[in-house]
Design an enzyme around this catalytic site. Structure first.
Site, short mmCIF file in Angstrom:
data_model
loop_
_atom_site.label_atom_id
_atom_site.label_comp_id
_atom_site.label_asym_id
_atom_site.label_seq_id
_atom_site.Cartn_x
_atom_site.Cartn_y
_atom_site.Cartn_z
CB ALA A 126 -0.93 0.00 1.20
CG ASP A 127 3.60 2.54 3.23
OD1 ASP A 127 2.83 3.51 3.36
OD2 ASP A 127 4.06 1.92 4.19
CG LEU A 128 6.44 -0.31 -1.68
CD1 LEU A 128 6.87 -1.75 -1.95
CD2 LEU A 128 7.66 0.61 -1.70
N GLY A 142 3.15 5.57 -3.21
CA GLY A 142 4.30 6.34 -3.67
C GLY A 142 4.33 6.48 -5.18
#
Length: 412
Positions: A184-186, A189
């Site tokens: 989810a972070d990647l 980003g």
């Protein structure tokens, strides 16, 4: 580090990076790889949280741990670090001065936090109307969850990813399972990078910047792709399938006589080729299995038969035959095997960089291959405050002024 070969795609774009951990730094590292001058603003003393997220840490030339965690190193190359206390009014003034010289600001503070310091998007865009401000949070700037802290693990649960990841509930080991990396972070980003590039194109056409509201939960739902569409089309929530595919059969892991392989049959022609290799051409003629839709409906009959056939030969035998027939397949590598793969090495997916604390820094390279404006590796992930004096001098501060700010611990 590589020497400059040609102007990079984002040469001349300056990014003020007030983000930390992963989603924001992943976005700004991508921008930096493409040539943007990224100024990483960190708190004096500690810096980005991920600097201490180890072990493992970077090793020095004697093999001892340095202060730089591998986690931090993986998301912060090609940036310059300045340590500023934004709780201090003089620190806030420095951020505003930097913002006047930047095209983009990326931040992942909680909703409303930057307004307490007078560094919110409205204030900064009043002094620099062309500024593109990208705010990354767990749940976005609006909605009932806007004030919640957002962590990838929780988002994977709330956003449905863990409901489709892991072994089937009716099999041993079934139950909720997170993905092995903070997807989810990647993904957030990367979506943020796309949004910033779109906003810059608009800014170049109109002179006006804008505010980008990125949320991990929004991205998590978007990246469910066909699974989200499956639900919206049917009203039925898909469940966990382990190593099998929701919509394609056979498309999963199978056990050979000496290990495992992935068989990823994507169409009926590939299935017919597989059946020939398996010595079971009758499968391709069987009305229960001839078309993918039939195979999906009858997977409980077909898959055990395929599993029994594959277990009679070695992994090398299967992979050789399948690859020769252009039936999609693959080994299951650990990371050591993946990075040692000759194709991965031919694609130059690692890069060695000079680092102030070590001659052993090796990083995963950017996957972006541009013919005219290739990625360049200009700076190793910076030490905390490594470029503070340099950047303050670029703002026009004298050495005595920089020294005075350091003495007052406004900067470090």
């Amino acid at each position: 580090m590589t020497s400059p070969l040609s102007p990079q795609a984002l040469a001349g774009v300056r990014v003020l990076d007030l983000s930390r951990v992963l989603a924001g730094p992943w976005c700004t590292q991508t921008l930096a790889d493409l040539g943007a001058d990224v100024i990483k603003v960190e708190r004096p003393g500690g810096g980005d949280d991920t600097r201490s997220w180890g072990p493992p840490y970077l090793k020095d030339s004697q093999g001892a741990d340095t202060s730089e965690a591998a986690y931090y190193l993986g998301a912060n190359r090609n940036k310059r670090s300045i340590a500023i206390d934004i709780a201090n009014p003089e620190g806030q003034a420095l951020i505003k001065r930097l913002a006047t010289q930047c095209d983009v600001l990326v931040e992942n503070f909680k909703v409303g936090d930057l307004a307490r310091y007078g560094l919110d998007a409205e204030t900064l865009r009043a002094i620099n109307p062309g500024l593109v401000v990208c705010s990354i949070t767990g749940f976005g700037q609006t909605g009932p969850y806007q004030d919640r802290a957002g962590y990838d693990y929780a988002i994977q649960g709330i956003g449905g990813l863990m409901s489709v990841t892991g072994e089937r509930d009716d099999l041993p080991g079934g139950g909720p399972q997170k993905v092995g990396v903070a997807v989810a972070d990647l993904f957030t980003g990367l979506y943020s990078t796309v949004a910033i590039l779109a906003a810059l194109r608009h800014r170049d056409a109109t002179g006006q910047g804008q505010v980008i509201d990125m949320a991990l939960l929004d991205t998590q739902l978007a990246m469910l792709a066909n699974l989200g569409s499956n639900y919206l089309c049917t009203g039925k929530a898909p469940g966990r399938m382990g190593n099998a595919h929701q919509n394609i059969v056979p498309y999963q892991v199978f056990e050979c006589s000496d290990g495992h392989l992935i068989l990823a049959v994507g169409n009926d022609g590939q299935f017919a080729k597989f059946c020939e290799i398996a010595g079971r051409p009758d499968w391709a003629q069987d009305p229960r299995f001839a078309r993918n839709a039939d195979r999906v409906r009858n997977r409980e009959v077909l898959v055990p038969e395929i599993a029994a056939a594959i277990k009679t030969r070695t992994r090398a035998e299967w992979l050789g035959a399948l690859e020769a027939a252009k039936v999609p397949c693959g080994a299951i590598n650990n990371l050591a095997e993946a990075f040692a793969d000759p194709h991965v090495q031919a694609r130059e997916m690692t890069v060695a960089m000079e680092h102030p604390l070590s001659d052993r820094l090796k990083l995963v390279a950017s996957p972006i291959k541009l013919s005219a404006t290739p990625v360049q590796y200009r700076h190793a992930p910076p030490l905390l405050g490594q470029h503070t004096a340099e950047l303050l001098a670029e703002l026009g501060l004298s050495e005595p002024e920089i020294h005075a700010l350091s003495e007052k611990r406004v900067v470090a």
